[in-house]
Each structure stands twice: as C-alpha cells, then as structure tokens.
Design a protein around this motif. Structure first.
Motif, PDB file in Angstrom:
ATOM      1  N   ARG A 194      19.912  14.742  40.837  1.00  0.00           N
ATOM      2  CA  ARG A 194      18.616  15.404  41.031  1.00  0.00           C
ATOM      3  C   ARG A 194      18.652  16.284  42.270  1.00  0.00           C
ATOM      4  NH1 ARG A 194      14.442  11.871  38.673  1.00  0.00           N
ATOM      5  NH2 ARG A 194      15.377  11.191  36.723  1.00  0.00           N
ATOM      6  N   GLN A 251      11.773  12.071  48.520  1.00  0.00           N
ATOM      7  CA  GLN A 251      10.900  12.437  47.405  1.00  0.00           C
ATOM      8  C   GLN A 251      11.588  12.189  46.067  1.00  0.00           C
ATOM      9  OE1 GLN A 251       9.534  16.506  47.446  1.00  0.00           O
ATOM     10  NE2 GLN A 251       8.553  16.320  45.450  1.00  0.00           N
ATOM     11  N   ARG A 302      11.762   8.439  45.358  1.00  0.00           N
ATOM     12  CA  ARG A 302      10.452   7.919  44.932  1.00  0.00           C
ATOM     13  C   ARG A 302      10.136   8.319  43.495  1.00  0.00           C
ATOM     14  NH1 ARG A 302       7.576   5.327  48.436  1.00  0.00           N
ATOM     15  NH2 ARG A 302       7.937   5.553  50.656  1.00  0.00           N
ATOM     16  N   GLU A 303      10.418   9.570  43.143  1.00  0.00           N
ATOM     17  CA  GLU A 303      10.187  10.020  41.764  1.00  0.00           C
ATOM     18  C   GLU A 303      11.037   9.205  40.784  1.00  0.00           C
ATOM     19  OE1 GLU A 303      10.998  14.220  41.889  1.00  0.00           O
ATOM     20  OE2 GLU A 303       9.116  14.660  42.940  1.00  0.00           O
ATOM     21  N   TYR A 304      12.292   8.983  41.140  1.00  0.00           N
ATOM     22  CA  TYR A 304      13.184   8.213  40.273  1.00  0.00           C
ATOM     23  C   TYR A 304      12.653   6.791  40.096  1.00  0.00           C
ATOM     24  CZ  TYR A 304      17.475   6.531  38.123  1.00  0.00           C
ATOM     25  OH  TYR A 304      18.376   5.997  37.241  1.00  0.00           O
ATOM     26  N   GLU A 357       9.825   6.757  37.702  1.00  0.00           N
ATOM     27  CA  GLU A 357      10.250   6.945  36.311  1.00  0.00           C
ATOM     28  C   GLU A 357      11.016   5.746  35.770  1.00  0.00           C
ATOM     29  OE1 GLU A 357      12.686  10.422  36.542  1.00  0.00           O
ATOM     30  OE2 GLU A 357      11.030  11.672  37.277  1.00  0.00           O
TER      31      GLU A 357
END
Length: 169
Positions: A104, A110, A113-115, A118
């Motif tokens: 990514r 960030q 955290r997104e991972y 998800e």
C-alpha cells in the motif's frame, strides 16, 4: 457431570478460520521488520495462526515533472513488492506458512490503520523496535495511541537476537 463440547466442534471451517490468530507485520528492509516477521511467524506456527505482511510505499514528495514523480513512485512500489515477495517466500520456506501480502502507498500509520479497519481478523500488530535511539516511527506512533488499536500490539526489542526471539516466541 454435564457433557461439554469443544468450541471447535460446533463451528464451521469459516468460523474456525475467523478465530485463527492473525499477526500483521509491517515489512521494509530493516533489521527491525525482519525480527518482527520472525517472531510473528513463530507465534503463528505455535498458535495455529497465520501472518499478514504489509509493505508500505511512502508517498513521494511532489516533483515538478509528473512523469519523473510517477517513475519514482513506480520504482518504490516495485522495491516494496519485491521485498514483500521475498519475505513471504522466506516465511513459507522456513515455517510452511503462506502469508497474505499487501503493498500500500501512503503514510505508514494511516495505511496500517486502514488495513486494520479492512481486516478485523488481525489479532496482533507486530512491530520491531530499533536497537539504538528512537524505536522507529511506527513503534512511536502506535505505542502513543495503543488504547485506540483494535488489536494487541506486540513489539520485538531491537537488542534481541534470533535465539532470543526463538526462545520467547
């Protein structure tokens, strides 16, 4: 005495996999990430879990010529993909685990955290700390915000060798 059934007996294969421990390792070309991967792999083998490898590609500073910036970003992504593939291959050879691999682009905290958002199946974020000086940007960030994480944070000390990792993992 009342008869009991084990938790696994009443679950489907998908439910059992959902309860499997998943260790997320952030991969780069540092000794710290190699230590974290070794620890996570050994824990996964011992607990019947698995490993996710997330390779980060930092956003490049703005370059006046867009084609140059695209080339720089493309090369950085290729390096990250190669590193993640090599780590996954090494992990498979050493432990038999077949990790999930993602690459990514963006700011490290960030993107992590997104991972995690998800992938609610991740049960532990495993980071390696530097042996000297500052423990590293991700360790610093996530230890300061540990109460906001949706999973356990495990930090592998930078001063520990492979034998030490093997003994406590």
């Amino acid at each position: 005495m009342v008869g009991t059934t084990s938790e696994a007996e009443g679950t489907s294969g998908a439910e059992a996999r959902a309860k499997q421990r998943v260790y997320l390792v952030i991969m780069d070309d540092t000794e710290e990430s190699a230590r974290a991967l070794r620890f996570a792999a050994r824990r996964a083998v011992r607990t019947g879990g698995t490993v996710h490898i997330l390779a980060l590609v930092p956003r490049q500073e703005f370059v006046v010529f867009g084609s140059i910036q695209a080339t720089i970003e493309g090369e950085a992504r290729e390096r990250a993909e190669d590193l993640a593939r090599a780590a996954a291959g090494s992990l498979a050879d050493e432990s038999g685990l077949r990790p999930a691999v993602a690459v990514r682009t963006g700011s490290g905290p960030q993107v992590v955290r997104e991972y995690l958002g998800e992938h609610p199946e991740v049960s532990a974020l495993v980071l390696g700390a530097a042996a000297d000086g500052n423990p590293g940007p991700l360790v610093t960030h996530f230890t300061s915000q540990i109460g906001q994480l949706p999973c356990v944070l495990m930090i592998v000390p930078g001063g520990i060798d492979e034998r030490g990792i093997d003994s406590f993992s």
